[in-house]
Write a protein that holds these residues in place. Structure first.
Motif: not given
Ligand code: ADP
Length: 351
Positions: A34-49
């Protein structure tokens, strides 16, 4: 704040990003979405940067935050982060170490909250205060010259016509000159107040014994007139801005003189005690004291508790002290027994 990872995953207020030891995202809760607009599948596996700003990533802020959390167990932080749409949000967050059942570090948890509205409000207030400060500085500064001219010419006209002025006219001139002196003092306090609002650059180490002596020397005439007896301990050397700290001692001593009881010999005691990481100073007097209802408000600009009883005073002295002490990382307060005396306390950091 939620406790278990399961609870965190359901939470809609506190964002949660689970990270492995190198900062790869492996958990992303509903609030983070909700805060970032990213869905889990768009961020899982990516770097926290991914959700740090490019400036912070270039400065290796994410790496440093992870290193600090791994070293200390926890790293707290407040900074701008990036949303999926490229806009920024202000996050107040903490990164903690995650361990398995045997206590072995398996990764990190970043918990964060969207604090953008609070940050924007604070920035807005800061900027409005800075504008107001600049305005009052400019007005006070520009008023000095015409006031000086006015006083000089009234005094010149008075001296030139001294012989022809009757008693009443002389009294008028005296009142005008007194008023311009009070105005000069008020303007000089306003200038001091504007200057005291700047963050102190605590580069020099200041011997508070010398500071205290300077403050006393500046008030020597008043102290002699009041026949004040001053007792004091020895003081430490601390980081600070010398000229500003002189002003704090001076304003507090000046008030002890101003608010003395006419029928009691003025005794002032100044002490400093070490309460790491601070030194706590106290300036005590046996003057008129301050009623409980006034103890907080007198630190505000133009607030006076005994107005009318003494002509001199702008109500700015204590707010100047408060600004200076706070800019030095300390606090100031008063304890008083109304009718019997007051003790002003302030703290300064030892480093
Ligand atoms: P000013 O002295 O110009 O009025 P300050 O900001 O220095 O302004 O002080 C605010 C008020 O606090 C004073 O008007 C006075 O009522 C009260 N005060 C300050 N110091 C003392 C003191 N030592 N004893 C009693 N009252 C004090």
């Amino acid at each position: 704040m939620p406790q278990s990872t399961d609870e965190l995953m359901q939470n809609e207020v506190f964002g949660y990003a689970g990270l492995d030891r190198v900062g790869k995202i492996c958990g992303w809760n509903r609030a983070a979405e909700l805060i970032t607009g990213y869905r889990p599948e768009e961020v899982i596996g990516k770097n926290v940067c991914l959700f740090f700003t490019p400036e912070d990533t270039a400065l290796k802020v994410p790496d440093r935050e992870m290193e600090r959390a791994l070293e200390m167990g926890k790293a707290e932080d407040q900074r701008w982060h990036l949303k999926k749409d490229g806009t920024r949000f202000w996050a107040a967050g903490a990164m903690t170490v995650s361990r398995d059942a045997d206590g072995k570090v398996v990764g990190l948890s970043k918990i964060f909250r969207d604090d953008t509205v609070r940050k924007q409000t604070e920035d807005h207030i800061k900027s409005a205060n800075a504008d107001l400060n600049r305005f009052s500085y400019t007005v006070a500064h520009d008023l000095q010259q015409p006031l000086r001219t006015l006083t000089t010419y009234v005094e010149l006209a008075f001296r030139k016509n001294l012989h022809s002025f009757d008693h009443e006219s002389k009294e008028y001139v005296r009142i005008a000159v007194d008023a311009s002196k009070r105005m000069r003092a008020l303007i000089s306090d306003l200038l001091a107040l504007s200057k005291s609002d700047h963050k102190a650059e605590l580069r020099e180490r200041v011997d508070c014994n010398a500071i205290f002596e300077d403050a006393q020397a500046n008030l020597q005439e008043h102290l002699n007139t009041a026949r004040a007896v001053i007792a004091h301990s020895t003081f430490p050397t601390l980081p600070g801005v010398g000229s500003q700290l002189v002003q704090v001692f001076q304003n507090l001593l000046e008030n002890a003189i101003k608010y003395r009881r006419p029928d009691v010999k003025l005794e002032i005691r100044v002490d400093a005690i070490h309460l790491p990481p601070f030194w706590r100073f106290s300036v005590s007097d046996n003057g008129v004291g301050i009623a409980d209802v006034d103890k907080e408000r007198i630190f505000g600009a133009f607030e006076r508790a005994h107005s009318g009883k003494t002509e001199s005073g702008s109500g700015l002295g204590l707010s100047i002290c408060k600004n200076i002490v706070e800019q030095h990382g300390g606090t100031i307060w008063v304890e008083s027994n109304a009718g019997h005396g007051s003790t002003f306390f302030f703290t300064l950091r030892e480093n």
